[in-house]
Design a protein around this motif. Structure first.
Motif, short mmCIF file in Angstrom:
data_model
loop_
_atom_site.label_atom_id
_atom_site.label_comp_id
_atom_site.label_asym_id
_atom_site.label_seq_id
_atom_site.Cartn_x
_atom_site.Cartn_y
_atom_site.Cartn_z
N ASN A 275 0.87 -1.20 0.07
CA ASN A 275 -0.03 0.02 0.07
C ASN A 275 0.90 1.35 -0.03
O ASN A 275 1.80 1.24 0.80
N LEU B 202 0.60 5.54 -0.04
CA LEU B 202 -0.07 6.64 0.35
C LEU B 202 0.77 7.92 -0.24
O LEU B 202 1.89 7.95 0.39
N TYR C 295 -3.12 5.26 -2.65
CA TYR C 295 -4.05 6.17 -2.11
C TYR C 295 -3.48 7.53 -2.32
O TYR C 295 -2.25 7.77 -1.97
N LEU D 271 -6.78 8.02 6.81
CA LEU D 271 -6.88 6.94 5.83
C LEU D 271 -5.71 6.02 6.21
O LEU D 271 -6.19 4.88 6.11
#
Length: 114
Positions: A2, A4, A30, A41
């Motif tokens: 992931n 961001l 993201y 988040l």
């Protein structure tokens, strides 16, 4: 993995979105334009890497990274900045960021860094 991305300049976010989706489409990406939005988040997506601008309206990126380090010390952080100011770089090093990338971002180097 992931990733961001946090930057309050929408054209930077849009450019990074296109670049990263092209190279990391299989990963979860993201994008946030405000530190408070990113903080919320982070609680739900648990990013492996956070890429943060330094100079933002709502909260300085280095202050955001300080808060991030308190709660999520294991997250790898990359700083992107339009400022080559040594004070910013020095504080980023103290916060144990993985890298400090100057804008304009060299796309090939940025992708290799991630």
């Amino acid at each position: 993995m992931n990733i961001l991305i946090l930057d309050d300049e929408h054209y930077i976010l849009d450019g990074l979105r296109i670049l990263l989706q092209r190279h990391f489409g299989e990963h979860s990406l993201y994008f946030c334009s405000a530190a408070r939005q990113a903080s919320k988040l982070i609680e739900t997506v648990a990013p492996d890497i956070v890429v943060s601008d330094i100079n933002m309206n709502e909260m300085n990126g280095l202050d955001f990274i300080t808060l991030l380090r308190e709660q999520y010390p294991e997250v790898r952080v990359i700083v992107i900045s339009g400022y080559s100011d040594f004070g910013y770089a020095q504080r980023a090093i103290q916060l144990q960021v993985a890298s400090y990338v100057l804008k304009p971002i060299d796309q090939a180097q940025f992708v290799a860094l991630l």
